[in-house]
Motif scaffolding. Structure first.
Motif, PDB file in Angstrom:
ATOM      1  N   LEU A   1       0.853  -1.187   0.000  1.00 49.10           N
ATOM      2  CA  LEU A   1       0.000   0.000   0.000  1.00 49.10           C
ATOM      3  C   LEU A   1       0.887   1.234   0.000  1.00 49.10           C
ATOM      4  O   LEU A   1       1.811   1.342   0.822  1.00 49.10           O
ATOM      5  CB  LEU A   1      -0.888  -0.005   1.236  1.00 49.10           C
ATOM      6  N   VAL A   2       0.607   2.149  -0.911  1.00 47.81           N
ATOM      7  CA  VAL A   2       1.402   3.370  -1.019  1.00 47.81           C
ATOM      8  C   VAL A   2       0.474   4.524  -1.363  1.00 47.81           C
ATOM      9  O   VAL A   2      -0.568   4.332  -2.004  1.00 47.81           O
ATOM     10  CB  VAL A   2       2.507   3.201  -2.089  1.00 47.81           C
ATOM     11  N   GLN A   3       0.850   5.712  -0.932  1.00 47.79           N
ATOM     12  CA  GLN A   3       0.061   6.892  -1.275  1.00 47.79           C
ATOM     13  C   GLN A   3       0.351   7.343  -2.697  1.00 47.79           C
ATOM     14  O   GLN A   3       1.442   7.095  -3.237  1.00 47.79           O
ATOM     15  CB  GLN A   3       0.371   8.019  -0.296  1.00 47.79           C
ATOM     16  N   ALA A   4      -0.603   8.015  -3.271  1.00 42.34           N
ATOM     17  CA  ALA A   4      -0.412   8.570  -4.611  1.00 42.34           C
ATOM     18  C   ALA A   4       0.839   9.440  -4.626  1.00 42.34           C
ATOM     19  O   ALA A   4       1.083  10.216  -3.696  1.00 42.34           O
ATOM     20  CB  ALA A   4      -1.631   9.369  -5.034  1.00 42.34           C
TER      21      ALA A   4
ATOM     22  N   SER B   1      -3.341   4.650  -2.689  1.00 42.70           N
ATOM     23  CA  SER B   1      -4.415   5.438  -2.090  1.00 42.70           C
ATOM     24  C   SER B   1      -4.320   6.896  -2.525  1.00 42.70           C
ATOM     25  O   SER B   1      -3.236   7.428  -2.756  1.00 42.70           O
ATOM     26  CB  SER B   1      -4.335   5.351  -0.566  1.00 42.70           C
ATOM     27  N   SER B   2      -5.472   7.511  -2.618  1.00 42.36           N
ATOM     28  CA  SER B   2      -5.508   8.917  -3.075  1.00 42.36           C
ATOM     29  C   SER B   2      -5.402   9.874  -1.911  1.00 42.36           C
ATOM     30  O   SER B   2      -5.463   9.506  -0.760  1.00 42.36           O
ATOM     31  CB  SER B   2      -6.796   9.173  -3.856  1.00 42.36           C
TER      32      SER B   2
ATOM     33  N   ASN C   1       7.302   4.679 -10.146  1.00 43.00           N
ATOM     34  CA  ASN C   1       7.352   6.011  -9.538  1.00 43.00           C
ATOM     35  C   ASN C   1       6.082   6.785  -9.860  1.00 43.00           C
ATOM     36  O   ASN C   1       5.344   6.429 -10.778  1.00 43.00           O
ATOM     37  CB  ASN C   1       8.573   6.777 -10.053  1.00 43.00           C
ATOM     38  N   SER C   2       5.860   7.841  -9.112  1.00 35.66           N
ATOM     39  CA  SER C   2       4.692   8.711  -9.333  1.00 35.66           C
ATOM     40  C   SER C   2       3.418   7.884  -9.453  1.00 35.66           C
ATOM     41  O   SER C   2       2.618   8.069 -10.374  1.00 35.66           O
ATOM     42  CB  SER C   2       4.898   9.567 -10.590  1.00 35.66           C
ATOM     43  N   LEU C   3       3.235   6.989  -8.527  1.00 39.43           N
ATOM     44  CA  LEU C   3       2.091   6.083  -8.590  1.00 39.43           C
ATOM     45  C   LEU C   3       0.770   6.831  -8.458  1.00 39.43           C
ATOM     46  O   LEU C   3       0.665   7.833  -7.743  1.00 39.43           O
ATOM     47  CB  LEU C   3       2.209   5.019  -7.512  1.00 39.43           C
ATOM     48  N   LYS C   4      -0.210   6.297  -9.173  1.00 38.83           N
ATOM     49  CA  LYS C   4      -1.557   6.876  -9.201  1.00 38.83           C
ATOM     50  C   LYS C   4      -2.564   5.841  -8.699  1.00 38.83           C
ATOM     51  O   LYS C   4      -2.308   4.633  -8.819  1.00 38.83           O
ATOM     52  CB  LYS C   4      -1.919   7.280 -10.630  1.00 38.83           C
TER      53      LYS C   4
END
Length: 115
Positions: free
Chosen positions: A11-14, A114-115, A83-86
């Motif tokens: 799990l990673v933030q946007a 997550s957004s 990178n720069s995940l959306k």
């Protein structure tokens, strides 16, 4: 027969980054193509990135400039730097290896943004 095992999902933030790894049970040097696919809920599995043996790397338009595929033949490993995940990158990511006759898949690793 080749076993493929993915790792590195989570799990990673946007805007964040993750690095996926794929460990192969034997040499990937002779594989025709090594690649990453993903499947989001309710959608078909799609190509994310592929590295043909002796050919040019291919990326899905949606990840160009953000994701990078790499291989380490000495370690029988493949990686996907993301990178720069959306949020729309959320999916199960699968490692794939192709020979002239066979198509091998890993069990998948979940990536949630997550957004």
């Amino acid at each position: 027969q080749v076993q493929l095992v993915e790792s590195g999902g989570g799990l990673v933030q946007a805007g964040g980054s993750l690095r996926l790894s794929c460990a192969a049970s034997r040499s990937i040097f002779r594989m025709n193509v090594m690649g990453w696919y993903r499947q989001a809920p309710g959608k078909q599995r799609e190509l994310v990135a592929a590295r043909p043996s002796g050919g040019s790397t291919k990326y899905a338009d949606s990840v160009k400039g953000r994701f990078a595929i790499s291989t380490d033949n000495a370690k029988n490993m493949m990686y996907l730097q993301m990178n720069s995940l959306k949020p729309e990158d959320t999916a199960v990511y699968y490692c794939n290896a192709k020979t002239a006759m066979y198509d091998y898949w890993g069990q998948g690793t979940q990536v949630t943004v997550s957004s």
